[in-house]
Design a protein around this motif. Structure first.
Motif, PDB file in Angstrom:
ATOM      1  N   LEU A  21       0.834  -1.201   0.000  1.00 34.52           N
ATOM      2  CA  LEU A  21       0.000   0.000   0.000  1.00 34.52           C
ATOM      3  C   LEU A  21       0.866   1.248   0.000  1.00 34.52           C
ATOM      4  N   GLU A  24       2.098   1.954  -3.465  1.00 35.98           N
ATOM      5  CA  GLU A  24       1.069   2.576  -4.305  1.00 35.98           C
ATOM      6  C   GLU A  24       0.852   4.035  -3.929  1.00 35.98           C
ATOM      7  N   TRP A 265      -7.518  -5.714   0.462  1.00 30.55           N
ATOM      8  CA  TRP A 265      -7.130  -4.333   0.160  1.00 30.55           C
ATOM      9  C   TRP A 265      -5.633  -4.109   0.358  1.00 30.55           C
ATOM     10  N   LEU A 266      -4.991  -4.984   1.151  1.00 26.76           N
ATOM     11  CA  LEU A 266      -3.545  -4.890   1.362  1.00 26.76           C
ATOM     12  C   LEU A 266      -2.771  -5.736   0.358  1.00 26.76           C
ATOM     13  N   PRO A 269      -3.499  -3.372  -3.366  1.00 24.78           N
ATOM     14  CA  PRO A 269      -3.732  -2.091  -2.704  1.00 24.78           C
ATOM     15  C   PRO A 269      -4.077  -0.920  -3.614  1.00 24.78           C
ATOM     16  N   ALA A 273      -5.456   2.699  -2.353  1.00 20.12           N
ATOM     17  CA  ALA A 273      -4.569   3.862  -2.478  1.00 20.12           C
ATOM     18  C   ALA A 273      -5.275   5.004  -3.199  1.00 20.12           C
TER      19      ALA A 273
END
Length: 282
Positions: A21, A24, A265-266, A269, A273
């Motif tokens: 993340l 990004e 989401w990790l 990412p 982001a």
């Protein structure tokens, strides 16, 4: 001035999980700091008994550095980092999962250090203590037995929670994947699992650590819902949003939604982001 994202991890996790993340965010031109709460990251304990071939008896009794760490310790550590970050401009505090408890306490104590607080499927207790929410209907679909199957040792004797994330038991691994990353590949799941540390502290706070209207409630806030999260189900995420909005109706959550599980989401990412980048825009 350019804001700094301060990222707070969840249970058994550490700053390492935010690396993709942060990459990004950096490529989008944003500054970020990933936090290791006390007893996490390189301050954590990985007993030799945790290594292969594992000694489960030894793992069940080996001491851990996180013993005695409290939610107050976590909040004090985070506040110290927020003070340093605030010297460089606005601060956007982002928390995930159990990290939301620490973020909430820090916001109660030092709202002046936070320009926006963001919860990503994170705990923000308002009406109940966190432990009490687990008995509520919104958590009925959570497979508590699956996580318990990875537990090692007696928490009361160890003074901490310990999980054997290096187990080879296919049933336990399947339960953990379903809880955290059901929408990821087996390889993605195993890689993420190996970033976890075995120990977590026991303290989940008291009623005094719930969100407070006169401090926490003054901070602009965002809740990012994760639609396929089975660890903090969407119904519970929405309940925390409703409770927060009822506490300070003049300052409701800005609600965003991402498709995916607790950890997706990790692992992937870029969408997260972009959402965070929108929050950093003037």
């Amino acid at each position: 001035m350019q804001p700094t994202f301060v990222l707070v991890h969840g249970a058994f996790a550490n700053s390492f999980s935010f690396a993709p993340l942060q990459a990004e965010l950096g490529l989008l031109g944003h500054r970020s700091v990933a936090v290791d709460l006390p007893g996490h990251g390189f301050a954590s304990t990985c007993p030799r008994a945790y290594q292969a071939p594992q000694d489960l008896g030894g793992l069940a009794t080996a001491p851990g550095a996180i013993k005695g760490v409290t939610l107050a310790d976590n909040a004090a550590h985070l506040i110290g980092l927020l003070e340093r970050a605030k010297q460089n401009g606005p601060v956007i505090l982002v928390s995930h999962s159990r990290g939301g408890m620490t973020a909430t306490v820090a916001a109660n104590q030092r709202p002046d250090l936070i320009d926006r607080i963001v919860y990503v499927s994170a705990w923000c207790p308002v009406d109940l203590d966190v432990s009490a929410y687990y008995a509520e209907p919104e958590m009925a679909t959570v497979d508590a037995a699956g996580m318990a199957s990875a537990m090692v040792g007696n928490p009361a004797e160890l003074g901490l929670l310990r999980c054997n994330f290096r187990t080879a038991d296919p049933g336990v691994l399947a339960a953990l994947k379903a809880a955290f990353l059901a929408d990821g590949t087996d390889d993605e799941f195993m890689v993420f699992l190996n970033t976890f540390q075995p120990d977590e502290n026991l303290d989940v706070g008291t009623s005094d650590d719930r969100a407070q209207a006169h401090t926490w409630g003054r901070i602009p806030r965002t809740y990012i819902r994760l639609t396929a999260d089975t660890s903090v189900p969407l119904a519970m995420q929405d309940r925390m949003i409703r409770e927060g909005d009822a506490l300070t109706p003049e300052n409701p959550y800005d609600v965003r939604t991402l498709t995916g599980s607790h950890l997706k989401w990790l692992v992937d990412p870029a969408p997260a982001a972009r959402v965070l980048g929108e929050l950093a825009a003037p």
